[in-house]
Design an enzyme around this catalytic site. Sequence first.
Site, PDB file in Angstrom:
ATOM      1  N   ASN A 199      81.535  -6.335 101.745  1.00 24.03           N
ATOM      2  CA  ASN A 199      82.584  -5.359 102.062  1.00 24.03           C
ATOM      3  C   ASN A 199      82.298  -4.111 101.230  1.00 24.03           C
ATOM      4  O   ASN A 199      82.542  -4.099 100.027  1.00 24.03           O
ATOM      5  CB  ASN A 199      83.949  -5.971 101.709  1.00 24.03           C
ATOM      6  CG  ASN A 199      85.085  -4.976 101.878  1.00 24.03           C
ATOM      7  OD1 ASN A 199      84.891  -3.873 102.395  1.00 24.03           O
ATOM      8  ND2 ASN A 199      86.277  -5.366 101.443  1.00 24.03           N
ATOM      9  N   TRP A 200      81.778  -3.111 101.894  1.00 23.32           N
ATOM     10  CA  TRP A 200      81.382  -1.896 101.164  1.00 23.32           C
ATOM     11  C   TRP A 200      82.589  -1.053 100.764  1.00 23.32           C
ATOM     12  O   TRP A 200      82.450  -0.086 100.015  1.00 23.32           O
ATOM     13  CB  TRP A 200      80.435  -1.046 102.023  1.00 23.32           C
ATOM     14  CG  TRP A 200      79.095  -1.661 102.286  1.00 23.32           C
ATOM     15  CD1 TRP A 200      78.666  -2.920 101.922  1.00 23.32           C
ATOM     16  CD2 TRP A 200      77.985  -1.049 102.958  1.00 23.32           C
ATOM     17  NE1 TRP A 200      77.373  -3.118 102.340  1.00 23.32           N
ATOM     18  CE2 TRP A 200      76.925  -1.982 102.976  1.00 23.32           C
ATOM     19  CE3 TRP A 200      77.779   0.203 103.563  1.00 23.32           C
ATOM     20  CZ2 TRP A 200      75.683  -1.703 103.570  1.00 23.32           C
ATOM     21  CZ3 TRP A 200      76.549   0.472 104.149  1.00 23.32           C
ATOM     22  CH2 TRP A 200      75.519  -0.466 104.147  1.00 23.32           C
ATOM     23  N   LYS A 201      83.760  -1.389 101.298  1.00 26.45           N
ATOM     24  CA  LYS A 201      84.988  -0.612 101.016  1.00 26.45           C
ATOM     25  C   LYS A 201      84.736   0.874 101.309  1.00 26.45           C
ATOM     26  O   LYS A 201      83.979   1.185 102.231  1.00 26.45           O
ATOM     27  CB  LYS A 201      85.469  -0.882  99.585  1.00 26.45           C
ATOM     28  CG  LYS A 201      85.603  -2.396  99.322  1.00 26.45           C
ATOM     29  CD  LYS A 201      86.340  -2.743  98.071  1.00 26.45           C
ATOM     30  CE  LYS A 201      86.401  -4.270  97.939  1.00 26.45           C
ATOM     31  NZ  LYS A 201      87.178  -4.698  96.788  1.00 26.45           N
ATOM     32  N   HIS A 239      93.039  -7.386 104.038  1.00 28.94           N
ATOM     33  CA  HIS A 239      92.491  -7.283 102.677  1.00 28.94           C
ATOM     34  C   HIS A 239      93.619  -6.899 101.724  1.00 28.94           C
ATOM     35  O   HIS A 239      94.522  -6.139 102.088  1.00 28.94           O
ATOM     36  CB  HIS A 239      91.372  -6.233 102.629  1.00 28.94           C
ATOM     37  CG  HIS A 239      90.592  -6.321 101.364  1.00 28.94           C
ATOM     38  ND1 HIS A 239      91.051  -5.785 100.180  1.00 28.94           N
ATOM     39  CD2 HIS A 239      89.420  -6.924 101.074  1.00 28.94           C
ATOM     40  CE1 HIS A 239      90.172  -6.060  99.224  1.00 28.94           C
ATOM     41  NE2 HIS A 239      89.172  -6.737  99.740  1.00 28.94           N
ATOM     42  N   GLU A 242      93.725  -4.884  99.404  1.00 26.01           N
ATOM     43  CA  GLU A 242      93.852  -3.439  99.179  1.00 26.01           C
ATOM     44  C   GLU A 242      94.674  -2.797 100.282  1.00 26.01           C
ATOM     45  O   GLU A 242      95.178  -1.671 100.114  1.00 26.01           O
ATOM     46  CB  GLU A 242      92.446  -2.815  99.050  1.00 26.01           C
ATOM     47  CG  GLU A 242      91.833  -3.175  97.698  1.00 26.01           C
ATOM     48  CD  GLU A 242      90.321  -3.277  97.663  1.00 26.01           C
ATOM     49  OE1 GLU A 242      89.653  -2.796  98.595  1.00 26.01           O
ATOM     50  OE2 GLU A 242      89.815  -3.855  96.682  1.00 26.01           O
ATOM     51  N   GLU A 297      90.854 -14.412  98.462  1.00 33.14           N
ATOM     52  CA  GLU A 297      90.543 -13.391  97.467  1.00 33.14           C
ATOM     53  C   GLU A 297      91.744 -13.210  96.543  1.00 33.14           C
ATOM     54  O   GLU A 297      92.685 -12.475  96.875  1.00 33.14           O
ATOM     55  CB  GLU A 297      90.255 -12.053  98.164  1.00 33.14           C
ATOM     56  CG  GLU A 297      89.056 -12.080  99.082  1.00 33.14           C
ATOM     57  CD  GLU A 297      88.413 -10.705  99.214  1.00 33.14           C
ATOM     58  OE1 GLU A 297      87.230 -10.600  98.901  1.00 33.14           O
ATOM     59  OE2 GLU A 297      89.104  -9.751  99.585  1.00 33.14           O
ATOM     60  N   GLY A 308      87.356  -6.902  91.699  1.00 34.82           N
ATOM     61  CA  GLY A 308      86.871  -5.762  90.927  1.00 34.82           C
ATOM     62  C   GLY A 308      87.156  -5.850  89.435  1.00 34.82           C
ATOM     63  O   GLY A 308      87.026  -4.863  88.723  1.00 34.82           O
ATOM     64  N   GLY A 337      82.344  -7.581  97.191  1.00 35.99           N
ATOM     65  CA  GLY A 337      82.650  -6.153  97.155  1.00 35.99           C
ATOM     66  C   GLY A 337      81.568  -5.391  96.413  1.00 35.99           C
ATOM     67  O   GLY A 337      80.505  -5.090  96.951  1.00 35.99           O
TER      68      GLY A 337
HETATM   69  P1  13P Z   1      84.639  -7.345  94.222  1.00 33.61           P
HETATM   70  O1  13P Z   1      83.465  -8.241  94.616  1.00 33.61           O
HETATM   71  O2  13P Z   1      84.208  -5.952  93.892  1.00 33.61           O
HETATM   72  O3  13P Z   1      85.500  -7.989  93.205  1.00 33.61           O
HETATM   73  O4  13P Z   1      85.527  -7.182  95.553  1.00 33.61           O
HETATM   74  C1  13P Z   1      85.869  -8.311  96.276  1.00 33.61           C
HETATM   75  C2  13P Z   1      86.489  -7.893  97.552  1.00 33.61           C
HETATM   76  O5  13P Z   1      87.568  -7.323  97.562  1.00 33.61           O
HETATM   77  C3  13P Z   1      85.748  -8.164  98.798  1.00 33.61           C
HETATM   78  O6  13P Z   1      86.537  -7.937  99.918  1.00 33.61           O
END
Ligand code: 13P
Length: 246
Positions: A9-11, A96, A98, A164, A170, A229
Amino acid sequence: MARRLIAGNWKMNGLRADGTQLAGDLADRIAAEPLTCDLLICPPFTLLADVADAIDGSGIALGGQDCHGAAKGAFTGSVAAAMLVDLGCSHVIVGHSERRHGLGEDDETVLAKAAAAQAVGLTPIVCVGETAGERDAGSALDVVSRQVRHSVPANSGRLVVAYEPVWAIGTGRVPTSDDIAAVHAEIRAVLRADRPDAAAALILYGGSAKPDNAAEILAIDEVGGLLVGGASLTAADFWAIATSCD
Ligand code: 13P
């Protein structure tokens, strides 16, 4: 057992030059060294067309990071599931944290998005996970099972669930293997009881998955892959995670 899935997930990261380079690097690696798991990358919407070209023929799957719950219409700024299919996507992340916590999306909204994805043949990756406060209060399993019950469509042939924990995203913090196993077992039990069509769905773990902890997490019962992520933004790190499935 289905092949495991390593999803990136590149966000909200990457411009066209970086995105195509990263995707092309992964395509070169997989051509030279086939994997025992499936690989999926979910770039921002703006990069989907370029990334689709860069991974064409590589076997790497493409996914969106969100879609709207309606098939089309007056929803400024939103993207419909059919538009993702049109660009070559097979998957889409929905719910997600977020978006659940950052943008106020509730289970009902996530359910509509997952159903809209399935209606056009996309596999939704439905994200669930407790906050730090919910874990501290001892309600992680309740929160996650409620989210699965309320955000996974009733007839779900095509489905991936991603656990998650919000506090692990993060942060570099990862739950213990026992805690991951307990949540994944709970998700599997809910699917078996309430979503028999999706009883065998892959259940991914996401939250600070890195090259140095991937093999340990992938060895946990019912972990069908990882949703990565930060570490998916570097080809070498994402590749090291993918090869941890071997
Ligand atoms: P990180 O791997 O940066 O903790 O993020 C996880 C994530 O939210 C994947 O969707």
